[in-house]
Write an enzyme that holds these catalytic residues in place. Sequence first.
Site, PDB file in Angstrom:
ATOM      1  N   LYS A  87       1.043  -1.580  -0.149  1.00 40.28           N
ATOM      2  CA  LYS A  87      -0.222  -0.001  -0.020  1.00 40.28           C
ATOM      3  C   LYS A  87       0.948   1.580   0.202  1.00 40.28           C
ATOM      4  O   LYS A  87       0.342   2.498  -0.478  1.00 40.28           O
ATOM      5  CB  LYS A  87      -1.106   0.136   0.969  1.00 40.28           C
ATOM      6  CG  LYS A  87      -2.275  -1.001   0.939  1.00 40.28           C
ATOM      7  CD  LYS A  87      -2.638  -0.953   2.261  1.00 40.28           C
ATOM      8  CE  LYS A  87      -4.292  -2.586   2.045  1.00 40.28           C
ATOM      9  NZ  LYS A  87      -4.580  -2.015   3.288  1.00 40.28           N
ATOM     10  N   ASP A 123      -9.676   2.511   3.318  1.00 41.02           N
ATOM     11  CA  ASP A 123      -9.420   1.429   4.556  1.00 41.02           C
ATOM     12  C   ASP A 123     -10.289   2.792   5.327  1.00 41.02           C
ATOM     13  O   ASP A 123     -10.413   1.901   6.577  1.00 41.02           O
ATOM     14  CB  ASP A 123      -7.673   1.540   4.887  1.00 41.02           C
ATOM     15  CG  ASP A 123      -7.423   0.239   4.268  1.00 41.02           C
ATOM     16  OD1 ASP A 123      -7.827  -0.668   4.300  1.00 41.02           O
ATOM     17  OD2 ASP A 123      -6.179   0.601   3.483  1.00 41.02           O
TER      18      ASP A 123
END
Length: 272
Positions: A87, A123
């Site tokens: 990420k 997220d």
Amino acid sequence: MKDEYTIEDLRNWKQATKDLAKPARLAVIGDPVLHSRSPAMHQAALDSLGKEISYVRVHLRPEELKEAFQLFRANDFLGFNVTIPHKADALRLVDEVDPHAAKMQAVNTVLIEGGKLIGYSTDGPGIVRAIRQEFSMDLRDLRVLVLGAGGGAGRSIAVQCALEGVERLVLCNRTEEKARALAKELRPYFSGDRLAGPTERIESISWENSRIAEVLNYVDLVINATSVGMQRSDPPLLPDSLLHPSLMVYDTVYARGRTRLVNAAESAGARA
């Protein structure tokens, strides 16, 4: 359809996917990636919408990312999702970054539009929705301990907690310096005019059972953002004795069935 594809497959994508009934134009990438349930979830959505698209897994190692990002573009992908441990690297490899993802310093979704790779992060908003759905609580009303706050999903969740203005935020990471640096970065979000309590509204702590035990008396919600629990052979994230009934515990780990942490929390009377 293969369980997972590789960088070599991306280099010869038409040949590698010639047996697919629908062209693969969406994917999830990670290292490992076989655990990801994204294909099952997203393929069901695509099928229900009548989209002639396959969603696949691609196992990529860190040194393969730069080439892979270009191959996704060349192979006419619409986009892809990013899971551990890529990420943070994805943030540096896209052409544009959504402002929210820039704050998170992580990208978990890449849209390919007009030939550009555009990075997003879901997220943070995802954890807000999940806590509301699972516990019927708003994140902003809670005192939160984030385990694994050093990067990736943990950082994104911690930043979202700050943006939401949670009552208290405690950051814990195996590498304490990372948690300490993040707490310093997020401290301005906690400098409002709320009445001071017996504890600081934001702090970082060392990963020691005695310190965690102390903090657990002053938090409502524990979020595991580490990968511990992904494998059944993983050791316990926390000693079972530290968990107690007044806690809520949310485990972000993908695993078949219930994770060890969830089972331990519920055995202690906590909601998990």
